[in-house]
Design an enzyme around this catalytic site. Structure first.
Site, PDB file in Angstrom:
ATOM      1  CB  SER A 141     -25.450   0.255  14.643  1.00  0.00           C
ATOM      2  OG  SER A 141     -24.245   0.376  13.917  1.00  0.00           O
ATOM      3  CE1 TYR A 154     -27.629  -2.443  10.018  1.00  0.00           C
ATOM      4  CE2 TYR A 154     -26.000  -0.824  10.491  1.00  0.00           C
ATOM      5  CZ  TYR A 154     -26.466  -2.057  10.867  1.00  0.00           C
ATOM      6  OH  TYR A 154     -26.145  -2.715  11.733  1.00  0.00           O
TER       7      TYR A 154
END
Length: 322
Positions: A141, A154
């Site tokens: 990401s 995350y």
């Protein structure tokens, strides 16, 4: 490398980027092996892949279970004879103040997003090494470059995914294995159900931070990496802007991201109850690629949103810094 005759294993294939990637490979004539926790969603995705022209096998798998991931690889070989491409895509996320999120949820995010990729790489690489060729794709990401507040686990996991890819590339090179490639994909905000499925302890509804890009765009990037492998690929104009900004002005970029998350990633108008999301139990239903975040807007609109978001965030960050 041609795509139409390849055997591709994809984790996280029940929804979002993983499902879009499975469909993209199937449309090119590849054999796809779909893995995720939701049997119903996997079987529906497999049928859709077959309708697109590919061969498909659904294997319900929890990527935190190393033995289950090894079994996934065994089933792929038993059905299709080999593994050519492995896409690690299974992911979960958690939002909340650092000192308030439950530690078991924090660990679960790392277990799925980091150890799940470790298990996938350990299952895939022996097959790729034996044949002397193939591609391992890790979907990370943009927060693996620029972290965010309230999403510590995350962000940590996506930084770790980048590090894993770099380490594996180095090791393969030292071992003289030139035909096996390891690639990392860094998407910006993508229109998937990830945000609806998130664990949330902020008291505010999690929404997709604009601009939002369609999952099919990431899928095309993954297919492209099989044809022409590259170390890292950023998907989305905003993501490329953030990477460039982080290199030129890392401190300012951190401040900008903090303001952007607070203003556009967590709703100020819609409260939300505490929830563990899908961390420990998968959602129900047949699954979808899109999350309803308008990821299919025309490119010109996304570019306008990107420019507006950058300008607005810079202005807000400057006000904070005064």
């Amino acid at each position: 490398m041609r795509v139409n005759d390849k055997v591709v294993v994809i984790t996280g294939a029940s929804s979002g980027i993983g499902r879009a990637t499975a469909l993209a490979f199937a449309a090119k004539g590849a054999a796809v092996v779909l893995a995720a926790r939701r049997r119903e969603a996997l079987e529906e995705a497999a049928l859709e892949c077959e309708r697109r022209g590919g061969r498909a096998l659904a294997v319900p798998t929890d990527v935190t279970d190393a033995d289950a991931v090894e079994e996934l690889a065994r089933q792929a070989v038993a059905r299709f004879g080999r593994v050519d491409v492995w896409v690690n895509c299974a992911a979960v996320t958690l939002f909340g103040p650092f000192g308030e999120v439950p530690l078991d949820e924090f660990r679960r995010v790392l277990d799925v997003n980091v150890m799940g990729y470790v298990h996938g790489a350990r299952a895939a690489l022996p097959h790729l090494r034996q044949r002397g060729e193939g591609v391992l794709v890790n979907v990370a990401s943009i927060v693996g470059v620029v972290a965010q507040p309230y999403a510590h686990a995350y962000g940590m996991s996506k930084h770790a995914v980048r590090a894993l890819g770099a380490s594996l590339r180095q090791e393969l090179r030292l071992d003289g294995v030139r035909g096996v490639k390891v690639c990392t994909v860094l998407p910006a905000t993508i229109d998937t159900p990830l945000f609806q499925h998130a664990a949330n302890h902020t008291g505010r509804r999690v929404v997709a931070m604009p601009p939002v890009y369609p999952a099919e765009r990431v899928a095309r990037a993954v297919v492209g990496l099989v044809r022409r492998p590259r170390r890292e690929v950023v998907v989305g104009g905003m993501g490329r802007n953030l990477v460039a900004q982080s290199r030129l002005a890392p401190g300012l970029t951190e401040r900008m991201m903090a303001v952007q998350v607070d203003r556009t990633h967590l709703s100020r108008k819609e409260p939300a109850p505490d929830t563990p999301g899908n961390l420990f139990r998968p959602g129900e239903g047949p699954g979808t690629v899109a999350g309803g975040w308008h990821g299919k807007r025309k490119t010109v609109v996304r570019r306008a949103l990107t420019a507006a978001a950058v300008v607005g965030t810079i202005a807000a960050a400057r006000r904070v810094l005064r």
